[in-house]
Design a protein around this motif. Structure first.
Motif, PDB file in Angstrom:
ATOM      1  N   THR A 389      41.107 -17.498  53.215  1.00 50.35           N
ATOM      2  CA  THR A 389      42.011 -15.943  52.693  1.00 50.35           C
ATOM      3  C   THR A 389      40.808 -15.207  52.978  1.00 50.35           C
ATOM      4  O   THR A 389      40.878 -13.975  52.585  1.00 50.35           O
ATOM      5  CB  THR A 389      41.943 -16.468  51.069  1.00 50.35           C
ATOM      6  N   ILE A 390      39.875 -15.659  53.768  1.00 54.71           N
ATOM      7  CA  ILE A 390      38.920 -14.048  53.863  1.00 54.71           C
ATOM      8  C   ILE A 390      39.247 -13.291  54.757  1.00 54.71           C
ATOM      9  O   ILE A 390      38.800 -11.697  54.491  1.00 54.71           O
ATOM     10  CB  ILE A 390      37.360 -14.965  55.343  1.00 54.71           C
ATOM     11  N   LEU A 391      39.941 -13.359  56.211  1.00 55.37           N
ATOM     12  CA  LEU A 391      40.846 -11.600  56.543  1.00 55.37           C
ATOM     13  C   LEU A 391      41.529 -11.065  55.323  1.00 55.37           C
ATOM     14  O   LEU A 391      41.251  -9.778  54.678  1.00 55.37           O
ATOM     15  CB  LEU A 391      41.416 -12.415  57.362  1.00 55.37           C
ATOM     16  N   ASN A 392      41.748 -11.780  54.429  1.00 54.30           N
ATOM     17  CA  ASN A 392      42.741 -10.420  53.235  1.00 54.30           C
ATOM     18  C   ASN A 392      41.513 -10.343  52.341  1.00 54.30           C
ATOM     19  O   ASN A 392      42.067  -8.987  51.879  1.00 54.30           O
ATOM     20  CB  ASN A 392      44.031 -11.940  52.717  1.00 54.30           C
ATOM     21  N   VAL A 393      41.071 -11.135  52.091  1.00 54.94           N
ATOM     22  CA  VAL A 393      40.135 -10.130  51.016  1.00 54.94           C
ATOM     23  C   VAL A 393      39.216  -9.662  51.459  1.00 54.94           C
ATOM     24  O   VAL A 393      38.510  -8.165  50.905  1.00 54.94           O
ATOM     25  CB  VAL A 393      38.789 -11.829  50.716  1.00 54.94           C
ATOM     26  N   SER A 394      39.008  -9.544  52.969  1.00 52.72           N
ATOM     27  CA  SER A 394      38.385  -8.099  53.622  1.00 52.72           C
ATOM     28  C   SER A 394      38.514  -7.213  54.203  1.00 52.72           C
ATOM     29  O   SER A 394      37.910  -6.261  53.820  1.00 52.72           O
ATOM     30  CB  SER A 394      38.047  -8.585  55.468  1.00 52.72           C
ATOM     31  N   VAL A 395      40.118  -6.967  54.384  1.00 50.94           N
ATOM     32  CA  VAL A 395      41.027  -5.674  54.007  1.00 50.94           C
ATOM     33  C   VAL A 395      40.455  -5.594  52.673  1.00 50.94           C
ATOM     34  O   VAL A 395      41.061  -4.191  52.489  1.00 50.94           O
ATOM     35  CB  VAL A 395      42.299  -6.328  54.676  1.00 50.94           C
ATOM     36  N   GLY A 396      41.460  -6.229  51.609  1.00 49.44           N
ATOM     37  CA  GLY A 396      41.517  -5.557  50.453  1.00 49.44           C
ATOM     38  C   GLY A 396      40.046  -4.889  50.189  1.00 49.44           C
ATOM     39  O   GLY A 396      39.627  -4.138  49.192  1.00 49.44           O
ATOM     40  N   PHE A 397      38.782  -5.304  50.429  1.00 51.14           N
ATOM     41  CA  PHE A 397      37.261  -5.029  50.124  1.00 51.14           C
ATOM     42  C   PHE A 397      36.826  -3.312  50.895  1.00 51.14           C
ATOM     43  O   PHE A 397      36.482  -2.318  50.176  1.00 51.14           O
ATOM     44  CB  PHE A 397      36.120  -5.843  50.408  1.00 51.14           C
ATOM     45  N   LEU A 398      37.521  -3.676  52.292  1.00 51.74           N
ATOM     46  CA  LEU A 398      37.804  -2.366  53.048  1.00 51.74           C
ATOM     47  C   LEU A 398      38.473  -1.123  52.357  1.00 51.74           C
ATOM     48  O   LEU A 398      38.357  -0.044  52.677  1.00 51.74           O
ATOM     49  CB  LEU A 398      38.403  -2.658  54.264  1.00 51.74           C
ATOM     50  N   LEU A 399      39.691  -1.274  52.647  1.00 52.07           N
ATOM     51  CA  LEU A 399      40.587  -0.416  51.360  1.00 52.07           C
ATOM     52  C   LEU A 399      39.820  -0.042  49.726  1.00 52.07           C
ATOM     53  O   LEU A 399      39.873   1.230  49.860  1.00 52.07           O
ATOM     54  CB  LEU A 399      41.554  -1.201  50.444  1.00 52.07           C
TER      55      LEU A 399
END
Length: 595
Positions: A389-399
């Motif tokens: 889930t790291i990728l999804n979390v990273s995208v969320g943080f970037l947003l």
């Protein structure tokens, strides 16, 4: 050999039994003697003895007097004194039992007319709720107590209710409002408060002054309180004033002194089971270690604070800062378990505070508000459960970061526009006044256009009271000296303090601070800053060369020790920044040259 050991053990048990028997016999005799002595005392004398023992943490003696008081009142069938007996007993009981005794007070006094009840009952319940950190229920009971006190036209109970509500105001950060109430009763408490209550009001006012950075006033009252504490036998007051003095040192960034005083106070409060005071001392001790940049001691202190909070369930708004510090610390250490643990602790404390204090939204830490922490908590749990889930979390943080950056950009632009408007208004106002008023007189007499002070009738009355400390002749002499001080622009001298100014005009710091506080409406630091900033505002408009100086040169010419102190003072006084102010001056002058 075994038989010998058995015999010795039997002898030991028998000796122990005899010792216990003698101890109990002596205790019963002593209690009988105490009861005999108490029989000679009147109700008021019994109360005084009770509070003397209670205030000095002599629990058993105070309990004995309280129960004797109640039994005496029951024997005499005196309902009013029975109610007072229940109140005395409730002080040494746990939460549940204490409420039962207060309910008994309400029942006994139900049909009593022309007494301090039921107002007293509600105030006592409010205090009990306050002690156990239920601020909402405490406030409800204080309001009911106040309503009944007003109906009964009881000045004392009205004063107590007002002061109790002021304690809540102070607790939730409304220290200016609370200070007005405490100051009013401190100087107008004749025939309303006794010596004990007068001391409690002074302590509360000191706390408010420390929070709103009226440090000169706080220091004056701390010294006054320490002198009075030396006279009494109560050991709590000297330690409490030591704690306040340590907090004062913390405000002055005298961290080593603060650590010493706060450590001693914390040890005393802990041993005396003054849990609320102990937690506050521990929090300020952590802040002092922060000032010393001793991270390990800060963490150790805040961990102990969290342990106390869990043990006694006593919270206060500043706790959020302790938890965010621990979260940041373990984040730096890559200790996700500890980080997650203290996020959970933060959220629990935050939820409790939010439920009780609707007005605390502005007090939330800038870096960690509740939604962000909830999202961070969720991301950590997901990471520990499933690495995919790291990728999804990273995208969320970037947003979130993009949204945050967009928001910050918009807010910075809006703030800059507001600062430019403030600067323009300042320039226009000063230039208009320069046309109307001679330059020297202007510098002395004209206040900053950004500052407007309104005195209420209550403030005037309070000032009239406090100004009696200084005679009128001395006041006028000091004011004349201050006029010279302002006219000769001596406030630009570097390193000037209230002590050095007092010495130069042949007075003392107490008189000087009192005159500045009452006549100028501010403390010495604010008075000095205002003079310097007013001078800077005028000179920057008139003197092009002065505008071209570096920040360090300008701040030094104005008498500041460093750039940061000047910049902060300028922003606080004017509401805008120095750079924007200078830019707007240049624009104004440029437009006048090229219309």
């Amino acid at each position: 050999m075994i038989k010998k050991n058995v015999n010795l053990y039997c002898i030991y048990k028998m000796m122990k039994f005899i010792s216990l028997f003698l101890f109990l016999t002596n205790l019963l005799c002593a209690q009988s003697q105490v009861s005999g002595n108490l029989k000679k005392l009147k109700y008021e004398e019994l109360k005084n003895n009770f509070y003397n023992y209670y205030d000095n943490n002599k629990i058993e003696q105070s309990k004995s007097i309280a129960h004797f008081y109640l039994q005496k009142a029951k024997n005499e069938k005196n309902n009013l004194q029975i109610a007072d007996g229940y109140i005395l007993i409730h002080f040494n009981e746990n939460y549940s039992n204490a409420f039962k005794y207060l309910d008994s007070v309400a029942l006994v006094t139900k049909n009593l007319k022309g007494t301090i009840y039921p107002s007293q009952t509600y105030l006592m319940k409010g205090n009990l709720y306050y002690k156990y950190d239920n601020l909402k229920a405490a406030l409800d009971n204080y309001i009911l107590g106040l309503q009944y006190a007003k109906k009964q036209k009881n000045q004392k109970l009205t004063a107590y209710a007002n002061m109790n509500i002021a304690y809540i105001n102070s607790y939730i950060g409304k220290n200016l409002e609370a200070a007005k109430i405490f100051r009013y009763y401190l100087y107008r408490g004749n025939n309303i408060t006794d010596d004990y209550q007068h001391n409690q009001i002074r302590i509360a006012l000191i706390s408010c002054y420390l929070e709103i950075n009226k440090l000169d006033s706080a220091d004056f009252l701390i010294k006054e309180g320490q002198e009075s504490a030396l006279i009494g036998k109560n050991k709590y007051n000297p330690n409490l004033y030591s704690y306040l003095s340590g907090t004062y040192n913390l405000k002055l960034k005298e961290y080593k002194t603060a650590i010493r005083k706060l450590s001693d106070a914390y040890i005393y409060f802990t041993n005396s089971k003054e849990n609320t005071s102990a937690n506050y001392a521990l929090y300020n001790l952590g802040k002092a270690y922060e000032g010393e940049k001793n991270k390990e001691k800060v963490v150790e202190t805040y961990i102990q604070l969290d342990s106390n909070v869990q043990k006694y369930d006593i919270t206060f708004p500043e706790l959020r800062e302790a938890y965010t510090y621990l979260i940041d610390y373990y984040k730096e250490k890559n200790n996700t378990k500890k980080q997650l643990y203290y996020i959970d602790r933060f959220l629990k404390v935050d939820k409790k505070l939010d439920e009780q204090f609707q007005y605390l939204s502005t007090e939330l830490p800038k870096k960690y508000d509740t939604p962000n922490l909830l999202q961070e908590k969720e991301s950590i749990i997901n990471e520990l459960k499933n690495r995919k889930t790291i990728l999804n979390v990273s995208v969320g943080f970037l947003l979130i970061i993009l949204l945050l950056l967009s928001f910050l950009y918009y807010r910075s632009k809006k703030t800059e526009k507001q600062h430019r408007k403030i600067a323009q208004d300042l320039i226009n106002s000063i230039e208009m006044k320069n046309l109307e008023t001679p330059p020297v007189a202007q510098l002395i007499t004209s206040p900053s256009p950004a500052i407007v002070q309104i005195e209420t009738e209550e403030d005037k009355a309070t000032e009239d009271k406090t100004s009696k400390i200084t005679s009128e002749d001395i006041t006028q002499l000091i004011l004349k000296e201050l006029e010279v001080f302002e006219a000769k622009e001596l406030f630009l001298k570097k390193g000037i303090t209230s002590s050095s100014l007092a010495k130069s005009i042949k007075t003392n710091t107490t008189y000087l601070s009192e005159v500045i506080n009452t006549q100028k409406g501010k403390n010495f630091a604010a008075y000095l800053n205002d003079l310097r900033i007013d001078y800077a505002l005028n000179r920057l408009i008139k003197d092009k060369k002065f505008r071209s100086y570096k920040l360090s040169v300008i701040s030094e010419e104005l008498g500041y020790n460093n750039d940061q102190a000047f910049s902060l003072a300028f922003k606080k006084k004017t509401g805008t920044t120095l750079s924007i102010y200078i830019k707007e001056i240049e624009k104004t002058h440029q437009s006048s040259i090229n219309p």
